[in-house]
Design a protein around this motif. Structure first.
Motif, PDB file in Angstrom:
ATOM      1  N   MET A  26      -6.010   8.471   3.729  1.00 28.30           N
ATOM      2  CA  MET A  26      -5.470   7.394   4.569  1.00 28.30           C
ATOM      3  C   MET A  26      -6.596   6.568   5.180  1.00 28.30           C
ATOM      4  SD  MET A  26      -2.096   7.368   4.644  1.00 28.30           S
ATOM      5  CE  MET A  26      -1.574   6.724   6.229  1.00 28.30           C
ATOM      6  N   GLU A  27      -7.634   7.235   5.687  1.00 28.70           N
ATOM      7  CA  GLU A  27      -8.765   6.519   6.277  1.00 28.70           C
ATOM      8  C   GLU A  27      -9.481   5.680   5.232  1.00 28.70           C
ATOM      9  OE1 GLU A  27     -10.985   9.686   8.081  1.00 28.70           O
ATOM     10  OE2 GLU A  27      -9.664   9.763   9.830  1.00 28.70           O
ATOM     11  N   ALA A  28      -9.710   6.228   4.043  1.00 27.32           N
ATOM     12  CA  ALA A  28     -10.396   5.500   2.979  1.00 27.32           C
ATOM     13  C   ALA A  28      -9.600   4.264   2.559  1.00 27.32           C
ATOM     14  CB  ALA A  28     -10.635   6.409   1.771  1.00 27.32           C
ATOM     15  N   ALA A  29      -8.275   4.373   2.620  1.00 25.72           N
ATOM     16  CA  ALA A  29      -7.412   3.255   2.245  1.00 25.72           C
ATOM     17  C   ALA A  29      -7.206   2.275   3.395  1.00 25.72           C
ATOM     18  CB  ALA A  29      -6.071   3.783   1.752  1.00 25.72           C
ATOM     19  N   GLY A  30      -7.802   2.573   4.554  1.00 24.94           N
ATOM     20  CA  GLY A  30      -7.636   1.696   5.714  1.00 24.94           C
ATOM     21  C   GLY A  30      -6.245   1.792   6.325  1.00 24.94           C
ATOM     22  N   LEU A  31      -5.605   2.925   6.156  1.00 24.77           N
ATOM     23  CA  LEU A  31      -4.233   3.099   6.636  1.00 24.77           C
ATOM     24  C   LEU A  31      -4.127   4.206   7.664  1.00 24.77           C
ATOM     25  CD1 LEU A  31      -2.498   2.935   3.138  1.00 24.77           C
ATOM     26  CD2 LEU A  31      -2.653   1.101   4.822  1.00 24.77           C
ATOM     27  N   SER A  32      -5.210   4.501   8.355  1.00 24.65           N
ATOM     28  CA  SER A  32      -5.234   5.656   9.254  1.00 24.65           C
ATOM     29  C   SER A  32      -4.172   5.594  10.344  1.00 24.65           C
ATOM     30  CB  SER A  32      -6.624   5.827   9.866  1.00 24.65           C
ATOM     31  OG  SER A  32      -6.986   4.663  10.567  1.00 24.65           O
ATOM     32  N   ALA A  33      -3.755   4.410  10.746  1.00 25.57           N
ATOM     33  CA  ALA A  33      -2.766   4.322  11.821  1.00 25.57           C
ATOM     34  C   ALA A  33      -1.340   4.250  11.276  1.00 25.57           C
ATOM     35  CB  ALA A  33      -3.051   3.088  12.682  1.00 25.57           C
ATOM     36  N   THR A  34      -1.189   4.219   9.960  1.00 24.85           N
ATOM     37  CA  THR A  34       0.140   4.051   9.371  1.00 24.85           C
ATOM     38  C   THR A  34       0.846   5.383   9.200  1.00 24.85           C
ATOM     39  OG1 THR A  34      -0.643   2.115   8.167  1.00 24.85           O
ATOM     40  CG2 THR A  34       1.376   3.117   7.388  1.00 24.85           C
ATOM     41  N   SER A  35       2.054   5.439   9.700  1.00 19.19           N
ATOM     42  CA  SER A  35       2.919   6.582   9.472  1.00 19.19           C
ATOM     43  C   SER A  35       4.103   6.061   8.662  1.00 19.19           C
ATOM     44  CB  SER A  35       3.393   7.151  10.803  1.00 19.19           C
ATOM     45  OG  SER A  35       4.292   8.208  10.575  1.00 19.19           O
ATOM     46  N   PHE A  36       4.351   6.638   7.516  1.00 17.49           N
ATOM     47  CA  PHE A  36       5.395   6.134   6.638  1.00 17.49           C
ATOM     48  C   PHE A  36       6.749   6.697   7.029  1.00 17.49           C
ATOM     49  CE2 PHE A  36       1.500   6.032   4.052  1.00 17.49           C
ATOM     50  CZ  PHE A  36       1.436   4.658   3.852  1.00 17.49           C
ATOM     51  N   ASP A  37       7.721   5.813   7.115  1.00 18.13           N
ATOM     52  CA  ASP A  37       9.083   6.169   7.470  1.00 18.13           C
ATOM     53  C   ASP A  37       9.944   5.999   6.221  1.00 18.13           C
ATOM     54  OD1 ASP A  37      11.705   6.274   8.369  1.00 18.13           O
ATOM     55  OD2 ASP A  37      11.402   4.900  10.029  1.00 18.13           O
ATOM     56  N   HIS A  38      10.762   6.990   5.918  1.00 16.53           N
ATOM     57  CA  HIS A  38      11.572   6.937   4.698  1.00 16.53           C
ATOM     58  C   HIS A  38      12.623   5.833   4.713  1.00 16.53           C
ATOM     59  CE1 HIS A  38      14.197   9.333   7.270  1.00 16.53           C
ATOM     60  NE2 HIS A  38      15.176   9.011   6.458  1.00 16.53           N
ATOM     61  N   LYS A  39      12.842   5.197   5.846  1.00 17.57           N
ATOM     62  CA  LYS A  39      13.841   4.134   5.935  1.00 17.57           C
ATOM     63  C   LYS A  39      13.253   2.748   5.703  1.00 17.57           C
ATOM     64  CE  LYS A  39      16.666   6.761   9.126  1.00 17.57           C
ATOM     65  NZ  LYS A  39      17.236   6.841  10.464  1.00 17.57           N
ATOM     66  N   ASN A  40      11.934   2.656   5.604  1.00 13.30           N
ATOM     67  CA  ASN A  40      11.294   1.345   5.467  1.00 13.30           C
ATOM     68  C   ASN A  40      10.670   1.151   4.093  1.00 13.30           C
ATOM     69  OD1 ASN A  40      11.829   0.459   8.139  1.00 13.30           O
ATOM     70  ND2 ASN A  40      10.197   1.789   8.876  1.00 13.30           N
ATOM     71  N   VAL A  41      10.336  -0.078   3.804  1.00 10.76           N
ATOM     72  CA  VAL A  41       9.646  -0.449   2.571  1.00 10.76           C
ATOM     73  C   VAL A  41       8.254  -0.927   2.965  1.00 10.76           C
ATOM     74  CG1 VAL A  41       9.657  -2.054   0.617  1.00 10.76           C
ATOM     75  CG2 VAL A  41      11.792  -1.029   1.401  1.00 10.76           C
ATOM     76  N   TYR A  42       7.247  -0.505   2.201  1.00 14.24           N
ATOM     77  CA  TYR A  42       5.853  -0.828   2.496  1.00 14.24           C
ATOM     78  C   TYR A  42       5.231  -1.579   1.322  1.00 14.24           C
ATOM     79  CZ  TYR A  42       6.636   2.514   6.204  1.00 14.24           C
ATOM     80  OH  TYR A  42       7.141   3.149   7.306  1.00 14.24           O
ATOM     81  N   PRO A  43       4.166  -2.314   1.591  1.00 13.18           N
ATOM     82  CA  PRO A  43       3.514  -3.065   0.514  1.00 13.18           C
ATOM     83  C   PRO A  43       3.028  -2.139  -0.606  1.00 13.18           C
ATOM     84  CG  PRO A  43       2.674  -3.754   2.656  1.00 13.18           C
ATOM     85  CD  PRO A  43       3.520  -2.525   2.890  1.00 13.18           C
ATOM     86  N   ASP A  44       3.209  -2.577  -1.829  1.00 15.12           N
ATOM     87  CA  ASP A  44       2.745  -1.814  -2.989  1.00 15.12           C
ATOM     88  C   ASP A  44       1.238  -1.570  -2.912  1.00 15.12           C
ATOM     89  OD1 ASP A  44       5.339  -1.913  -3.926  1.00 15.12           O
ATOM     90  OD2 ASP A  44       4.932  -3.499  -5.394  1.00 15.12           O
ATOM     91  N   GLU A  45       0.528  -2.480  -2.280  1.00 19.97           N
ATOM     92  CA  GLU A  45      -0.926  -2.350  -2.160  1.00 19.97           C
ATOM     93  C   GLU A  45      -1.323  -1.057  -1.451  1.00 19.97           C
ATOM     94  OE1 GLU A  45       0.161  -6.203  -3.302  1.00 19.97           O
ATOM     95  OE2 GLU A  45       0.777  -5.195  -1.452  1.00 19.97           O
ATOM     96  N   HIS A  46      -0.472  -0.567  -0.561  1.00 18.85           N
ATOM     97  CA  HIS A  46      -0.760   0.716   0.093  1.00 18.85           C
ATOM     98  C   HIS A  46      -0.837   1.834  -0.944  1.00 18.85           C
ATOM     99  CE1 HIS A  46      -0.327  -1.350   3.789  1.00 18.85           C
ATOM    100  NE2 HIS A  46       0.642  -0.665   4.356  1.00 18.85           N
ATOM    101  N   MET A  47       0.111   1.839  -1.886  1.00 20.52           N
ATOM    102  CA  MET A  47       0.120   2.866  -2.928  1.00 20.52           C
ATOM    103  C   MET A  47      -1.104   2.711  -3.829  1.00 20.52           C
ATOM    104  SD  MET A  47       1.552   5.540  -4.299  1.00 20.52           S
ATOM    105  CE  MET A  47       3.171   5.630  -3.561  1.00 20.52           C
ATOM    106  N   TYR A  48      -1.418   1.471  -4.207  1.00 23.94           N
ATOM    107  CA  TYR A  48      -2.587   1.252  -5.065  1.00 23.94           C
ATOM    108  C   TYR A  48      -3.855   1.771  -4.389  1.00 23.94           C
ATOM    109  CZ  TYR A  48       0.500  -2.169  -7.377  1.00 23.94           C
ATOM    110  OH  TYR A  48       1.538  -2.801  -8.000  1.00 23.94           O
ATOM    111  N   ALA A  49      -3.984   1.487  -3.097  1.00 23.18           N
ATOM    112  CA  ALA A  49      -5.176   1.922  -2.364  1.00 23.18           C
ATOM    113  C   ALA A  49      -5.233   3.447  -2.286  1.00 23.18           C
ATOM    114  CB  ALA A  49      -5.195   1.318  -0.962  1.00 23.18           C
ATOM    115  N   LEU A  50      -4.114   4.076  -1.962  1.00 24.69           N
ATOM    116  CA  LEU A  50      -4.099   5.534  -1.840  1.00 24.69           C
ATOM    117  C   LEU A  50      -4.414   6.213  -3.173  1.00 24.69           C
ATOM    118  CD1 LEU A  50      -0.993   5.884   0.488  1.00 24.69           C
ATOM    119  CD2 LEU A  50      -3.342   6.539   1.065  1.00 24.69           C
TER     120      LEU A  50
END
Length: 182
Positions: A26-50
């Motif tokens: 998460m830190e390497a992807a720059g998403l350290s503060a992001t908590s994923f919620d199963h009810k929301n949709v997130y940018p595909d770029e998050h998956m690519y980065a992870l």
């Protein structure tokens, strides 16, 4: 991409590696503060980065990781959509009906979510061809899901999965055949 996929990715990383690997990812992807919620949709770029950073950390290719993650997803996906499954289905039947059952429901329930389009052609009782089309370019994930479905139906030793992947992974043809038990 739907938050459920990110939640399952987190669980996959934690079970295959450990929690600290997930935190570093998460830190390497720059998403350290992001908590994923199963009810929301997130940018595909998050998956690519992870997945990209996971590939660097593990030494596996992004394609290999997508395939392994696709296999891992299947039991949860089958549980989530169990009311749409027919008890007599086999691996090939499940694949043949995915677009008009699970994907149709996902599109109805989550208009902002766009699962890949699967054009499935039944070539014979023991063979079909899947044409995966998605701008997400995650054909390897689809290949892993196909393998996971064969395992789910206890047919992994009888199902041959032959991906014919385009360079960018946006359009992938996957041939799936039932063969004699090994």
């Amino acid at each position: 991409m739907h938050g459920t996929i990110f939640t399952l990715l987190k669980r996959y990383v934690q079970t295959q590696y450990d929690h600290s690997t997930w935190v570093r990812l998460m830190e390497a992807a720059g998403l350290s503060a992001t908590s994923f919620d199963h009810k929301n949709v997130y940018p595909d770029e998050h998956m690519y980065a992870l997945v990209g950073h996971a590939a660097e950390m593990t030494g596996l290719s992004a394609q290999e990781l997508h395939e392994k993650f696709g296999e891992y997803l299947v039991p949860d996906l089958m549980y989530m959509y169990q009311k749409l499954l027919q008890p007599q289905w086999t691996t090939l039947d499940m694949l043949e009906h995915t677009e008009n059952t699970m994907h149709r429901q996902v599109r109805q329930e989550h208009a902002e979510n766009a699962p890949p389009v699967l054009q499935v052609t039944r070539l014979s009782p023991d063979e079909l061809e899947i044409n995966y089309v998605s701008k997400r370019r995650m054909g390897a994930l689809a290949v892993g899901i196909v393998r996971g479905i064969a395992t789910y139906y206890d047919e992994a030793d009888r199902i041959l999965v032959e991906p014919e992947t385009s360079e960018d992974g946006e359009h992938v043809r996957i041939r799936v055949r039932r063969v004699a038990a090994a």
